[in-house]
Enzyme design. Sequence first.
Site, PDB file in Angstrom:
ATOM      1  N   GLY A  14       0.829  -1.204   0.000  1.00  0.00           N
ATOM      2  CA  GLY A  14       0.000   0.000   0.000  1.00  0.00           C
ATOM      3  C   GLY A  14       0.858   1.246   0.000  1.00  0.00           C
ATOM      4  CB  THR A  40      -7.625  -0.828  -7.764  1.00  0.00           C
ATOM      5  OG1 THR A  40      -7.832   0.175  -6.760  1.00  0.00           O
ATOM      6  CG2 THR A  40      -8.172  -2.165  -7.275  1.00  0.00           C
ATOM      7  CE1 TYR A 160      -8.234  -0.519   9.675  1.00  0.00           C
ATOM      8  CE2 TYR A 160      -8.717   0.339  11.861  1.00  0.00           C
ATOM      9  CZ  TYR A 160      -7.899   0.274  10.764  1.00  0.00           C
ATOM     10  OH  TYR A 160      -6.734   1.002  10.743  1.00  0.00           O
ATOM     11  CB  ALA A 161     -11.798  -2.849  16.045  1.00  0.00           C
ATOM     12  CB  ALA A 162     -12.019  -8.017  14.905  1.00  0.00           C
TER      13      ALA A 162
END
Length: 255
Positions: A14, A40, A160-162
């Site tokens: 990224g 992408t 997301y948190a997990a």
Amino acid sequence: MTIDFTGKTVLITGGSRGIGKACALLFASLNANVIITYNTDQDTAERTLTELGHSGNHGLYQLNQSQPKNVERFFNKVLQHYPQIDVLVNNAGVYIEHKINEVTYEDWLQSWEDTIATNLNGVANLCFFASRHMIHNGEGKIINISSRGAFRGEPDHPAYAASKAGLNAMSQSLAVTLAPHEVSVHVIAPGFVETDMTSELLSSEAGEAIKKQSPYNRVATAEEVARLAAMYASPGMEFTTAGIIDLNGASYLRT
């Protein structure tokens, strides 16, 4: 203290924008060969690659890390062009809103699947191939970008948190296993960071409230995260392995 990565190769997932781009620019300025991945947006990635300059052996690769076979093919391809990867910065991730009291069950399932596949499984697979390579070379650094959400929760983005909590636990487990091989694993857990993707939010009324979460009355810059990553990647920081450093301007405190 002078940090110089001459002769070192740094892989940043990224790496075309935001925190990843800031890391790429900083490592390139410190004489590293920088490899960046994108998912992408090839145009943005190519512009970032150009910004890295021509003094190093920089590279750009497309990678959808949510697919395990993609990660394997990617590493095989990269290692054909680079004899050694010294540092891996796992920055790529997704942040999908899925409020449990609003979404359908199908959307709920898809959000969890997409988030875990990228943020946890994808990073785990990147760590697998990178660590095997680093063990063979006798040294290496893995730096995983986590989030304060792993500790305080993300009510509108629970997957997301997990995923970030799982990333923290995985990183610490790997740190123990890899230390005898001179491979260290480090975690940076930022709060909100000012990037092109968050600029609109942070300039709004809601953004002002976010800034006030910190006694500095601002959020982190991507460059601050990058500087910490470069510090972790430098020689002499190996004994900080398994550590999770908060970078949130005291907006969230934990013991």
